[in-house]
Design an enzyme around this catalytic site. Structure first.
Site, PDB file in Angstrom:
ATOM      1  N   SER A   1       0.855  -1.191   0.000  1.00 34.65           N
ATOM      2  CA  SER A   1       0.000   0.000   0.000  1.00 34.65           C
ATOM      3  C   SER A   1       0.886   1.234   0.000  1.00 34.65           C
ATOM      4  CB  SER A   1      -0.897   0.019   1.234  1.00 34.65           C
ATOM      5  OG  SER A   1      -1.404   1.330   1.398  1.00 34.65           O
TER       6      SER A   1
ATOM      7  N   HIS B   1      -1.056  -1.306  -4.469  1.00 42.57           N
ATOM      8  CA  HIS B   1      -2.322  -1.004  -3.790  1.00 42.57           C
ATOM      9  C   HIS B   1      -2.406   0.498  -3.519  1.00 42.57           C
ATOM     10  CE1 HIS B   1      -5.823  -2.207  -1.317  1.00 42.57           C
ATOM     11  NE2 HIS B   1      -5.442  -1.256  -0.472  1.00 42.57           N
TER      12      HIS B   1
ATOM     13  N   ASP C   1      -4.649   3.462  -1.908  1.00 40.73           N
ATOM     14  CA  ASP C   1      -5.732   3.754  -0.965  1.00 40.73           C
ATOM     15  C   ASP C   1      -6.247   5.168  -1.195  1.00 40.73           C
ATOM     16  OD1 ASP C   1      -6.019   1.394   0.667  1.00 40.73           O
ATOM     17  OD2 ASP C   1      -3.986   1.790   1.356  1.00 40.73           O
TER      18      ASP C   1
ATOM     19  N   MET D   1      -8.924   7.986  -0.181  1.00 36.17           N
ATOM     20  CA  MET D   1      -9.764   8.369   0.967  1.00 36.17           C
ATOM     21  C   MET D   1     -10.245   9.801   0.790  1.00 36.17           C
ATOM     22  SD  MET D   1      -7.535   6.783   4.085  1.00 36.17           S
ATOM     23  CE  MET D   1      -6.779   5.155   3.958  1.00 36.17           C
TER      24      MET D   1
ATOM     25  N   HIS E   1      -8.221   0.957  -4.204  1.00 33.47           N
ATOM     26  CA  HIS E   1      -9.168   0.726  -3.106  1.00 33.47           C
ATOM     27  C   HIS E   1      -9.848   2.057  -2.794  1.00 33.47           C
ATOM     28  CE1 HIS E   1      -9.518  -0.517   1.449  1.00 33.47           C
ATOM     29  NE2 HIS E   1     -10.700  -0.365   0.872  1.00 33.47           N
TER      30      HIS E   1
ATOM     31  N   MET F   1     -12.154   4.351  -0.835  1.00 33.87           N
ATOM     32  CA  MET F   1     -12.859   4.590   0.433  1.00 33.87           C
ATOM     33  C   MET F   1     -13.463   5.979   0.339  1.00 33.87           C
ATOM     34  SD  MET F   1      -9.889   2.866   2.776  1.00 33.87           S
ATOM     35  CE  MET F   1      -8.691   3.022   1.447  1.00 33.87           C
TER      36      MET F   1
ATOM     37  N   MET G   1     -11.265  -6.463   5.179  1.00 31.31           N
ATOM     38  CA  MET G   1     -10.508  -5.470   5.954  1.00 31.31           C
ATOM     39  C   MET G   1     -10.222  -6.034   7.337  1.00 31.31           C
ATOM     40  SD  MET G   1     -10.148  -2.641   4.089  1.00 31.31           S
ATOM     41  CE  MET G   1      -9.445  -1.648   5.393  1.00 31.31           C
TER      42      MET G   1
ATOM     43  N   ASP H   1      -6.467  -6.783   4.086  1.00 32.92           N
ATOM     44  CA  ASP H   1      -5.880  -5.429   4.136  1.00 32.92           C
ATOM     45  C   ASP H   1      -5.966  -4.874   5.547  1.00 32.92           C
ATOM     46  OD1 ASP H   1      -5.067  -2.815   3.637  1.00 32.92           O
ATOM     47  OD2 ASP H   1      -6.738  -2.335   2.295  1.00 32.92           O
TER      48      ASP H   1
END
Ligand code: DX5
Ligand code: ZN
Length: 221
Positions: A12, A37, A39, A41, A70, A72, A141, A178
């Site tokens: 990540s 990966h 992330d 957000m 990913h 979020m 998760m 994750d």
């Protein structure tokens, strides 16, 4: 159980040096990462802000590995196309962030991308009941989403349950874990049926000279 050679490691980049992100992506690629990966957000669905499609696009030339994005973010639907165009290969969403998530999964696949569903620690696996035909990856998760560096939440029964659901589908579907992954917690997750391990802190914490060792240790080989 999946053997070490079949395990995929997805560092990540949340734990990378953001001032040198392109070099960091190239370095984990060279160190043996299977997926990159990313992330994403939004400070709304999760209490942190990270990066958007512009950064994914800028990173894309730095690696030919799978970009595992990913999301979020809520709402998520208005941003799917931008991440697809930016070069995401897998786009994973949280059902809580997509009120009609069957349609969201259809939209991801219609863009020619692989579709993932992420389950928070408190989200039951039965949200997968009617969507498995549209799913290419299930992300379990093992922390509550929002931050790197949190302690692993042990959920082996949940991983076993997801592995059982995947087995009934008769095609390749990734089971990704994750949050809080270390060489030790990775063993438990792999034993329960995970085949893709996301790791931020455990890959990046000692700098580029250790990336290859770290990735190897998490893979268990
Ligand atoms: C958490 C993110 C994770 C996180 C993993 O919301 O989805 O990918 O960055 O970081 P570590 O490995 O440090 O727990
Ligand atoms: Zn993640």
């Amino acid at each position: 159980m999946t053997t070490a050679s079949e395990i995929r490691i997805a560092p990540s980049i949340l734990s990378a040096d953001f001032a040198r992100l392109g070099e960091e992506v190239a370095a984990i690629d060279a160190a043996g990462a299977d997926y990159i990966h990313v992330d994403v957000m939004d400070g709304h669905y999760v209490p942190n802000l990270t990066i958007g499609p512009g950064v994914v696009k800028a990173l894309r030339p730095h690696s030919r590995k799978v970009f595992d994005v990913h999301l979020m973010i809520s709402p998520v639907d208005p941003f799917i196309e931008a991440f697809a165009n930016a070069g995401a290969d897998i786009i994973t969403i949280h059902p809580e962030a997509a009120p009609h998530f069957h349609r969201t999964l259809q939209a991801i696949r219609a863009l020619g991308k692989k579709a993932g569903v992420a389950l928070n620690p408190g989200t039951p696996t039965d949200v997968l009941d009617h969507v498995m035909p549209l799913v290419d990856l299930v992300l379990v998760m093992t922390v509550n989403p929002g931050f790197g560096g949190q302690a692993y939440i042990s959920l082996p029964e949940k991983i076993i349950d997801v592995r059982r659901r995947i087995a009934t589908m008769g095609r390749a579907i990734d089971l990704e874990v994750d949050g809080g992954i270390t060489p030790e917690t990775a063993k438990e997750a792999i034993k329960a049926g995970a085949n893709v391990l996301v790791a931020g802190t455990a890959v990046f914490k000692d700098g580029p000279a250790r990336y290859a060792d770290r990735i190897r240790a998490i893979r268990g080989g």
